[in-house]
Motif scaffolding. Structure first.
Motif, PDB file in Angstrom:
ATOM      1  N   ASP A  15       0.788  -0.963  -0.095  1.00  0.00           N
ATOM      2  CA  ASP A  15       0.105   0.182  -0.196  1.00  0.00           C
ATOM      3  C   ASP A  15       0.916   1.204   0.121  1.00  0.00           C
ATOM      4  N   PRO A  16       0.912   2.025  -1.240  1.00  0.00           N
ATOM      5  CA  PRO A  16       1.809   3.210  -1.132  1.00  0.00           C
ATOM      6  C   PRO A  16       1.364   4.393  -0.066  1.00  0.00           C
ATOM      7  N   ASP A  17       0.429   4.347   0.375  1.00  0.00           N
ATOM      8  CA  ASP A  17       0.087   5.383   1.349  1.00  0.00           C
ATOM      9  C   ASP A  17       0.351   4.773   2.743  1.00  0.00           C
ATOM     10  N   GLU A  18       0.948   3.632   3.004  1.00  0.00           N
ATOM     11  CA  GLU A  18       1.065   2.913   4.172  1.00  0.00           C
ATOM     12  C   GLU A  18       2.431   3.546   4.747  1.00  0.00           C
ATOM     13  N   SER A  19       2.318   3.804   6.134  1.00  0.00           N
ATOM     14  CA  SER A  19       3.448   4.369   6.750  1.00  0.00           C
ATOM     15  C   SER A  19       4.635   3.302   6.924  1.00  0.00           C
ATOM     16  N   LEU A  20       5.693   3.859   7.163  1.00  0.00           N
ATOM     17  CA  LEU A  20       6.913   2.881   7.425  1.00  0.00           C
ATOM     18  C   LEU A  20       6.960   2.048   8.440  1.00  0.00           C
ATOM     19  N   LEU A  21       6.272   2.520   9.515  1.00  0.00           N
ATOM     20  CA  LEU A  21       6.048   1.865  10.993  1.00  0.00           C
ATOM     21  C   LEU A  21       5.214   0.519  10.761  1.00  0.00           C
ATOM     22  N   THR A  22       3.984   0.817   9.818  1.00  0.00           N
ATOM     23  CA  THR A  22       3.242  -0.321   9.498  1.00  0.00           C
ATOM     24  C   THR A  22       3.638  -1.235   8.785  1.00  0.00           C
ATOM     25  N   ARG A  23       4.528  -0.804   7.606  1.00  0.00           N
ATOM     26  CA  ARG A  23       5.029  -1.725   6.968  1.00  0.00           C
ATOM     27  C   ARG A  23       6.113  -2.582   7.827  1.00  0.00           C
ATOM     28  N   TYR A  24       6.684  -1.961   8.671  1.00  0.00           N
ATOM     29  CA  TYR A  24       7.830  -2.749   9.524  1.00  0.00           C
ATOM     30  C   TYR A  24       7.063  -3.714  10.320  1.00  0.00           C
ATOM     31  N   GLY A  25       5.792  -3.454  10.971  1.00  0.00           N
ATOM     32  CA  GLY A  25       5.126  -4.344  11.646  1.00  0.00           C
ATOM     33  C   GLY A  25       4.672  -5.379  10.841  1.00  0.00           C
TER      34      GLY A  25
END
Length: 328
Positions: free
Chosen positions: A63-73
């Motif tokens: 998801d390009p709008d997803e934050s880096l922290l969410t992607r890290y999780g």
């Protein structure tokens, strides 16, 4: 038991920090991780790249709008499940790529580690015992020169001399395409022949490093009081060299062996790419070339796991071979 628990906690902390750093670094690289797959989809389905990008991101769960922290999780959650990610370029999971490439890399690195360590220890001890002679000068000078040559430069030289010029080694691959994989002598021989080039390119610089390290350790041990006491007792030089000097000089190098394995695993990338050898390094080089962020992150994580595991094993091996060291 407390030592084991503390060591495991420490290595887990190192793993989390290292993997987190890799994730942040790779995810901040310029470019879209789905772009490689999108280009392939656009060509296959004859559609615009914008539409292909949406499909590719959907397939990869991006998801390009997803934050880096969410992607890290999500990344850490998948990692805990044993999922190392998805390769956009190969359109498959990183686990599948590792399962078919890791055995080839382990095969080459195992041979390279054994060869470099055994020969390096022998030459280093010989150089130290022949101090002030031509033998020491030759071993030390040649080792210093070889150590300064990067493995990928050595790989190019080996490929040019032994594959292109002399035609003694294959140009690439893990085995000939016309030979069916089996436990036959022909297949094993051909497989070893194909692995010989990348093995030598990896082993020779490491061999020089072990030689110089062993020479320094041996020279230091030869100045110890217990060596002089053994000489006063009238023990033969061969006995002193084998039981007192070499055994004590090689002990510190055992701990360094894990670092050596990690260096080989990480520094093997360009070597396998040059020889077109289908190991981890080959796919690592390909991931960098095509900006396959998913594959790059997964392979980086694998290398971190390999180094940490080797370090953990080295601690126990060192305590077993050196009675002065106890795990507490």
């Amino acid at each position: 038991m407390n030592y084991v628990i503390n060591r495991v906690i420490y290595l887990l902390a190192v793993f989390v920090i290292a993997v987190s750093g890799i994730f942040v670094l790779v995810n901040n690289m310029p470019g879209d991780p789905a772009y490689g797959l999108a280009v392939s989809i656009a060509q296959q389905r004859n559609m615009q790249i914008e539409q292909a990008l949406e499909i590719a991101r959907s397939m990869m769960g991006i998801d390009p709008d997803e934050s880096l922290l969410t992607r890290y999780g999500k990344f850490m959650s998948n990692l805990l499940k044993g999922n190392l990610g998805y390769s956009a370029f190969y359109n498959t999971s990183v686990n599948d790529i590792i399962s078919k490439s890791l055995p080839w890399t382990i095969f080459v690195i195992s041979l390279a580690t054994l060869l470099s360590f055994v020969v390096g220890i022998f030459l280093g001890a010989l150089a130290a015992q022949k101090r002030g002679t031509v033998i020491e000068w030759i071993i030390s000078t040649v080792s210093s020169i070889i150590q300064a040559i990067p493995p990928f430069i050595l790989a190019v030289l080996i490929l040019f001399v032994f594959s292109v010029t002399l035609r003694l080694l294959p140009l690439g691959g893990a085995y000939p395409v016309d030979v069916e994989p089996s436990f036959s002598f022909e297949f094993i021989y051909k497989m070893f022949l194909h692995a010989l080039g990348p093995m030598l390119a990896t082993a020779i610089p490491q061999m020089a490093s072990w030689t110089l390290a062993m020479r320094g350790n041996t020279s230091q041990v030869m100045e110890e009081d217990f060596i002089r006491f053994a000489e006063i007792r009238g023990l033969r030089d061969s006995v002193i060299a084998k039981k007192y000097i070499r055994n004590n000089a090689v002990l510190p190098l055992v701990a360094s062996l894990a670092i050596g394995v990690g260096y080989m695993l990480g520094g093997h990338t360009l070597v396998e790419s040059i020889f077109n050898y289908p190991g981890i390094g080959f796919y690592f080089g390909k991931a960098i070339a095509v900006r396959d962020f998913g594959l790059l992150t997964g392979l980086f994580t694998l290398i971190v796991i390999g180094v940490i595991a080797a370090t953990f094993i080295a601690d126990f091996v060192y305590s077993l071979i050196d009675p002065r060291v106890k795990l507490k």
